[in-house]
Design a protein around this motif. Structure first.
Motif, PDB file in Angstrom:
ATOM      1  N   THR A 204      76.702   7.979  25.918  1.00 57.51           N
ATOM      2  CA  THR A 204      77.557   6.840  25.620  1.00 57.51           C
ATOM      3  C   THR A 204      78.420   6.517  26.834  1.00 57.51           C
ATOM      4  N   ASN A 205      78.880   5.288  26.918  1.00 57.03           N
ATOM      5  CA  ASN A 205      79.755   4.897  28.025  1.00 57.03           C
ATOM      6  C   ASN A 205      81.174   4.593  27.558  1.00 57.03           C
ATOM      7  N   ASP A 206      81.555   5.204  26.434  1.00 56.51           N
ATOM      8  CA  ASP A 206      82.880   4.914  25.865  1.00 56.51           C
ATOM      9  C   ASP A 206      83.984   5.834  26.380  1.00 56.51           C
ATOM     10  N   GLY A 207      83.659   6.730  27.323  1.00 60.94           N
ATOM     11  CA  GLY A 207      84.664   7.602  27.912  1.00 60.94           C
ATOM     12  C   GLY A 207      84.849   8.926  27.216  1.00 60.94           C
ATOM     13  N   THR A 208      84.099   9.175  26.149  1.00 62.11           N
ATOM     14  CA  THR A 208      84.241  10.438  25.424  1.00 62.11           C
ATOM     15  C   THR A 208      83.424  11.560  26.053  1.00 62.11           C
ATOM     16  N   GLU A 209      82.566  11.217  27.022  1.00 65.10           N
ATOM     17  CA  GLU A 209      81.744  12.223  27.695  1.00 65.10           C
ATOM     18  C   GLU A 209      82.066  12.262  29.188  1.00 65.10           C
ATOM     19  N   LYS A 210      81.652  13.357  29.819  1.00 65.64           N
ATOM     20  CA  LYS A 210      81.954  13.562  31.249  1.00 65.64           C
ATOM     21  C   LYS A 210      80.818  12.999  32.113  1.00 65.64           C
ATOM     22  N   ASN A 211      80.539  11.727  31.971  1.00 67.80           N
ATOM     23  CA  ASN A 211      79.403  11.118  32.668  1.00 67.80           C
ATOM     24  C   ASN A 211      79.811   9.975  33.587  1.00 67.80           C
ATOM     25  N   LEU A 212      81.011  10.086  34.166  1.00 69.41           N
ATOM     26  CA  LEU A 212      81.470   9.094  35.126  1.00 69.41           C
ATOM     27  C   LEU A 212      80.915   9.436  36.510  1.00 69.41           C
ATOM     28  N   PHE A 213      80.160   8.507  37.081  1.00 70.97           N
ATOM     29  CA  PHE A 213      79.604   8.652  38.427  1.00 70.97           C
ATOM     30  C   PHE A 213      80.237   7.605  39.335  1.00 70.97           C
ATOM     31  N   VAL A 214      80.623   8.039  40.542  1.00 72.98           N
ATOM     32  CA  VAL A 214      81.317   7.160  41.482  1.00 72.98           C
ATOM     33  C   VAL A 214      80.839   7.463  42.904  1.00 72.98           C
ATOM     34  N   SER A 215      80.667   6.428  43.716  1.00 69.30           N
ATOM     35  CA  SER A 215      80.352   6.640  45.121  1.00 69.30           C
ATOM     36  C   SER A 215      81.619   7.053  45.865  1.00 69.30           C
ATOM     37  N   PRO A 216      81.491   7.742  46.992  1.00 70.85           N
ATOM     38  CA  PRO A 216      82.683   8.141  47.751  1.00 70.85           C
ATOM     39  C   PRO A 216      83.571   6.953  48.130  1.00 70.85           C
ATOM     40  N   ARG A 217      82.956   5.850  48.529  1.00 69.03           N
ATOM     41  CA  ARG A 217      83.737   4.670  48.917  1.00 69.03           C
ATOM     42  C   ARG A 217      84.553   4.142  47.745  1.00 69.03           C
ATOM     43  N   GLU A 218      83.934   4.031  46.576  1.00 69.73           N
ATOM     44  CA  GLU A 218      84.661   3.465  45.440  1.00 69.73           C
ATOM     45  C   GLU A 218      85.663   4.457  44.856  1.00 69.73           C
ATOM     46  N   PHE A 219      85.414   5.744  45.042  1.00 69.34           N
ATOM     47  CA  PHE A 219      86.404   6.749  44.658  1.00 69.34           C
ATOM     48  C   PHE A 219      87.642   6.584  45.538  1.00 69.34           C
ATOM     49  N   ALA A 220      87.411   6.391  46.841  1.00 75.27           N
ATOM     50  CA  ALA A 220      88.530   6.166  47.762  1.00 75.27           C
ATOM     51  C   ALA A 220      89.229   4.843  47.458  1.00 75.27           C
ATOM     52  N   LEU A 221      88.463   3.819  47.090  1.00 76.97           N
ATOM     53  CA  LEU A 221      89.057   2.528  46.744  1.00 76.97           C
ATOM     54  C   LEU A 221      89.940   2.655  45.504  1.00 76.97           C
ATOM     55  N   TRP A 222      89.517   3.478  44.557  1.00 76.14           N
ATOM     56  CA  TRP A 222      90.347   3.769  43.385  1.00 76.14           C
ATOM     57  C   TRP A 222      91.677   4.380  43.829  1.00 76.14           C
ATOM     58  N   GLY A 223      91.599   5.290  44.800  1.00 80.42           N
ATOM     59  CA  GLY A 223      92.822   5.874  45.343  1.00 80.42           C
ATOM     60  C   GLY A 223      93.669   4.859  46.082  1.00 80.42           C
TER      61      GLY A 223
END
Length: 341
Positions: A204-223
């Motif tokens: 599921t993509n509702d946030g109840t599972e640990k299945n968040l995938f992020v690229s290094p660039r977008e992880f840094a952009l989040w920061g």
């Protein structure tokens, strides 16, 4: 760039690679933004230890595990901003009837967001109290689970959907999401090195599972979004007070002064704490979050620095000494950019 800075930068990359090799990660990445400019971009290894696994590239997406809590924390800050939650000090029982009123008595939103709620779940799934609310600190996922359900109930949608509408779409994020289908750019999770890799994909993509995938660039952009108080390229994407609330110290004082300070799940640097994952040389006001597979996001506002570091091995930093390695890395980053790079 002076000679000392060059040497420190090389040492930082060497440190990242050394940890990757020692602990069995097949993949690593390091992406650093300083003064709104990318100053370091490093990728190494493969998506798994399998012979034909894809090489790590700029579009490789890592499972960020518990670092997803920073996304939930922002959603919680929105709930306060939107007045769905009146106060951090409201008892959680005010917003749900699903919890044992006696067990959860005096457990507030603040306690849940700062790991100071004192609750845990036993092997049979029964919730119990470890310590009186607000008196101590323990990293337990029950608080995350409760907040995840609360946000969904308040908004009528999961927090990933809320963030997609409020933040992700405005940032143009295309390599950030809760994944339910295989894709070649997904980095596998390494459990045991000699066993087949794990996909990390959820149902599921509702946030109840640990299945968040992020690229290094977008992880840094989040920061970077947090560093710049919600403002990117001249646009105020997130209200500054939402960012400030989630990344400032929100817990009360503990009798044990070695316990870490927290914002909304972020570790926040006030007075350096021995049990914090942030090193003692990192400036006050910095904040960090990590996941069990090694991804770490460090923001140092006073140095205008964002660091996204990625791995893919469960318990990547080993056992009881994991805090030492996390603190060492953040101290190295602080030393590098404090030296005037």
């Amino acid at each position: 760039m002076n000679k000392q800075s060059v040497q420190q930068e090389e040492e930082l990359i060497y440190w990242v690679e050394d940890i990757k090799d020692k602990n069995g990660s097949s993949a690593a990445a390091l992406y650093i933004i300083k003064d709104n400019q990318v100053v370091m971009e490093h990728y190494s290894g493969r998506h798994s230890h399998e012979e034909n696994a894809r090489h790590v590239q700029a579009d490789s997406r890592f499972n960020v595990a518990s670092a997803r809590k920073s996304y939930l924390g922002l959603a919680a800050a929105y709930a306060l901003y939107d007045r769905y939650i009146e106060s951090l000090d409201d008892p959680i029982t005010r917003y749900t009837t699903d919890l044992d009123s006696k067990l959860f008595k005096d457990t507030t939103i603040r306690h849940l967001l700062t790991h100071s709620h004192g609750l845990d779940v036993d092997e049979h799934g029964h919730c119990f109290r470890e310590f009186r609310t607000g008196t101590s600190w323990a990293y337990r996922n029950i608080g995350v689970d409760i907040m995840t359900k609360l946000i969904a109930n308040l908004y009528g949608k999961g927090f990933p959907q809320l963030l997609e509408e409020r933040v992700f779409s405005k940032l143009g994020l295309e390599q950030t999401g809760w994944v339910t289908e295989k894709d070649e750019n997904l980095v596998n999770i390494i459990g045991e090195v000699n066993e087949p890799p794990l996909s990390g994909i959820g149902t599921t993509n509702d946030g109840t599972e640990k299945n968040l995938f992020v690229s290094p660039r977008e992880f840094a952009l989040w920061g970077l979004l947090h560093l710049q108080k919600g403002r990117i390229d001249g646009e105020q994407i997130v209200p500054a007070e939402v960012i400030e609330r989630s990344t400032s110290i929100q817990n009360g004082r503990y009798a044990d002064s070695s316990l870490p300070d927290n914002g909304f799940f972020w570790y926040v640097q006030g007075t350096p704490r021995m049990k914090s994952e942030i090193g003692d040389r990192v400036p006050r006001g910095s904040y960090q979050i990590l996941g069990v597979t090694g991804p770490t996001l460090l923001i140092i506002p006073s140095l205008n620095v964002v660091v996204a570091k990625m791995y893919n091995k469960r318990y990547n930093y080993g056992g009881k000494d994991y805090l030492y390695f996390l603190r060492e890395f953040s101290n190295k980053v602080s030393d590098l950019f404090s030296s005037g790079k």
